[in-house]
Scaffold this motif. Structure first.
Motif, PDB file in Angstrom:
ATOM      1  N   SER A  27      41.592  19.189   0.154  1.00  0.00           N
ATOM      2  CA  SER A  27      41.288  18.885   1.241  1.00  0.00           C
ATOM      3  C   SER A  27      42.430  17.939   1.450  1.00  0.00           C
ATOM      4  N   LYS A  28      42.284  17.129   3.352  1.00  0.00           N
ATOM      5  CA  LYS A  28      43.666  16.780   3.343  1.00  0.00           C
ATOM      6  C   LYS A  28      43.212  15.214   3.296  1.00  0.00           C
ATOM      7  N   PHE A  29      41.382  14.954   2.733  1.00  0.00           N
ATOM      8  CA  PHE A  29      41.458  13.664   2.553  1.00  0.00           C
ATOM      9  C   PHE A  29      41.644  13.204   1.370  1.00  0.00           C
ATOM     10  N   ASN A  30      42.277  14.293   0.065  1.00  0.00           N
ATOM     11  CA  ASN A  30      42.384  14.228  -1.033  1.00  0.00           C
ATOM     12  C   ASN A  30      41.520  12.733  -1.757  1.00  0.00           C
ATOM     13  N   PHE A  31      40.209  13.890  -1.839  1.00  0.00           N
ATOM     14  CA  PHE A  31      39.083  13.308  -2.033  1.00  0.00           C
ATOM     15  C   PHE A  31      38.849  13.440  -3.974  1.00  0.00           C
ATOM     16  N   VAL A  32      38.613  12.263  -4.801  1.00  0.00           N
ATOM     17  CA  VAL A  32      38.841  12.592  -6.145  1.00  0.00           C
ATOM     18  C   VAL A  32      37.147  11.576  -5.840  1.00  0.00           C
ATOM     19  N   LYS A  33      36.540  12.173  -7.873  1.00  0.00           N
ATOM     20  CA  LYS A  33      35.292  11.200  -7.348  1.00  0.00           C
ATOM     21  C   LYS A  33      35.734  10.204  -8.311  1.00  0.00           C
ATOM     22  N   SER A  34      34.210   8.777  -7.174  1.00  0.00           N
ATOM     23  CA  SER A  34      34.052   7.744  -7.107  1.00  0.00           C
ATOM     24  C   SER A  34      33.216   6.462  -8.212  1.00  0.00           C
ATOM     25  N   PHE A  35      32.414   8.042  -8.456  1.00  0.00           N
ATOM     26  CA  PHE A  35      30.740   7.288  -9.527  1.00  0.00           C
ATOM     27  C   PHE A  35      30.822   8.437  -9.842  1.00  0.00           C
ATOM     28  N   ASN A  36      30.313   8.353 -11.260  1.00  0.00           N
ATOM     29  CA  ASN A  36      29.578   9.177 -11.883  1.00  0.00           C
ATOM     30  C   ASN A  36      28.628   9.795 -11.400  1.00  0.00           C
ATOM     31  N   GLU A  37      28.124  10.644 -11.216  1.00  0.00           N
ATOM     32  CA  GLU A  37      26.269  11.210 -10.649  1.00  0.00           C
ATOM     33  C   GLU A  37      25.376  10.897 -11.402  1.00  0.00           C
ATOM     34  N   ARG A  38      24.655  10.283 -11.251  1.00  0.00           N
ATOM     35  CA  ARG A  38      22.996   9.471 -11.041  1.00  0.00           C
ATOM     36  C   ARG A  38      21.725   9.922  -9.302  1.00  0.00           C
ATOM     37  N   PHE A  39      20.892   9.990 -10.313  1.00  0.00           N
ATOM     38  CA  PHE A  39      19.681  10.386  -9.256  1.00  0.00           C
ATOM     39  C   PHE A  39      19.472   8.848  -8.277  1.00  0.00           C
ATOM     40  N   VAL A  40      18.878   9.335  -6.763  1.00  0.00           N
ATOM     41  CA  VAL A  40      18.602   8.338  -6.146  1.00  0.00           C
ATOM     42  C   VAL A  40      17.573   8.659  -6.172  1.00  0.00           C
ATOM     43  N   ASN A  41      17.072   8.121  -5.324  1.00  0.00           N
ATOM     44  CA  ASN A  41      15.262   7.758  -5.159  1.00  0.00           C
ATOM     45  C   ASN A  41      15.611   6.734  -4.439  1.00  0.00           C
ATOM     46  N   SER A  42      14.119   7.057  -3.041  1.00  0.00           N
ATOM     47  CA  SER A  42      13.612   6.634  -2.035  1.00  0.00           C
ATOM     48  C   SER A  42      12.421   6.613  -1.642  1.00  0.00           C
ATOM     49  N   SER A 145      37.687   9.416  -0.237  1.00  0.00           N
ATOM     50  CA  SER A 145      39.641   9.524   0.054  1.00  0.00           C
ATOM     51  C   SER A 145      40.317   8.318  -0.913  1.00  0.00           C
ATOM     52  N   PRO A 146      41.898   8.339  -1.303  1.00  0.00           N
ATOM     53  CA  PRO A 146      43.034   7.241  -0.922  1.00  0.00           C
ATOM     54  C   PRO A 146      43.016   5.495  -0.148  1.00  0.00           C
ATOM     55  N   HIS A 147      42.107   4.612  -0.874  1.00  0.00           N
ATOM     56  CA  HIS A 147      42.028   3.617   0.013  1.00  0.00           C
ATOM     57  C   HIS A 147      40.783   3.358   0.554  1.00  0.00           C
TER      58      HIS A 147
END
Length: 221
Positions: A27-42, A145-147
């Motif tokens: 996409s135009k936002f140039n996304f990259v992975k920022s964190f390893n996938e993990r289970f979220v609980n609420s 996205s960057p920044h």
């Protein structure tokens, strides 16, 4: 800690997860992975009449959610944080409060859930008394996205269990969908809307509402 941001959501079939990840990267936002996938609980809290859920169903412009969030094991609290989330349209105002005193607490024990409820009602809730109503878990993938201006998440394997009288029920509801969400500062809204290349319509979606009033999915025991 307090955070104000825009949140926008889309729902896709679970089978489209890999395609979604590729589209985010291209996409135009140039996304990259920022964190390893993990289970979220609420654990979500509501009044005995489910007034917070009803506000959402009624389309009330100003909505509120109260939940405790942690990561990893769905029944053992690890670095739990109370989140009080207020939403006005697409704008979210979220405050966070660490709950260190409940570290490593086993929430399958009903007396522990009751203790948490009493603490929240005595320290954070000045309106109607609240109770635990739903336990929700899902696998989250993180992109940025960057920044670090725009964040995206994809949630899948969304599972929920109802809570009655401080007891978590064994029956689990599994959603058939994955959820893509963009999160960004309000000042970035014009830029995001201009460059968004997702053709589907924005949707009104709440994991909490889905857990109380079931959407398409399946039960397991």
């Amino acid at each position: 800690m307090k955070e104000i941001r825009f949140e926008r959501k889309w729902i896709f079939d679970n089978q489209l997860f890999n395609q979604l990840e590729i589209k985010l990267r291209r996409s135009k936002f140039n996304f990259v992975k920022s964190f390893n996938e993990r289970f979220v609980n609420s654990i979500y809290f509501d009044s005995n009449k489910l007034s917070l859920a009803q506000e959402n169903l009624d389309g009330v412009y100003r909505k509120k959610k109260i939940r405790i969030r942690w990561y990893g094991d769905s029944l053992i609290l690890k670095k739990p944080v109370l989140e009080i989330k207020k939403k006005i349209g697409f704008i979210v105002d979220k405050s966070k409060h660490p709950l260190d005193k409940f570290e490593s607490l086993d929430i399958s024990n009903s007396s522990n859930l009751n203790m948490i409820s009493d603490y929240l009602n005595n320290n954070f809730n000045s309106n109607n008394k609240i109770y635990p109503t739903s336990l929700i878990s899902y696998l989250r993938n993180y992109f940025v996205s960057p920044h670090n201006q725009i964040r995206a998440t994809i949630d899948r394997k969304v599972a929920s269990r109802k809570i009655y009288f401080d007891q978590i029920l064994n029956k689990k509801f599994i959603m058939n969908s994955c959820i893509l969400e963009f999160k960004y500062p309000t000042i970035q809204d014009s830029y995001v809307r201009k460059n968004l290349n997702i053709s589907l319509r924005l949707v009104k979606n709440s994991k909490y509402i889905n857990s109380i009033f079931k959407q398409p999915g399946r039960y397991i025991y």
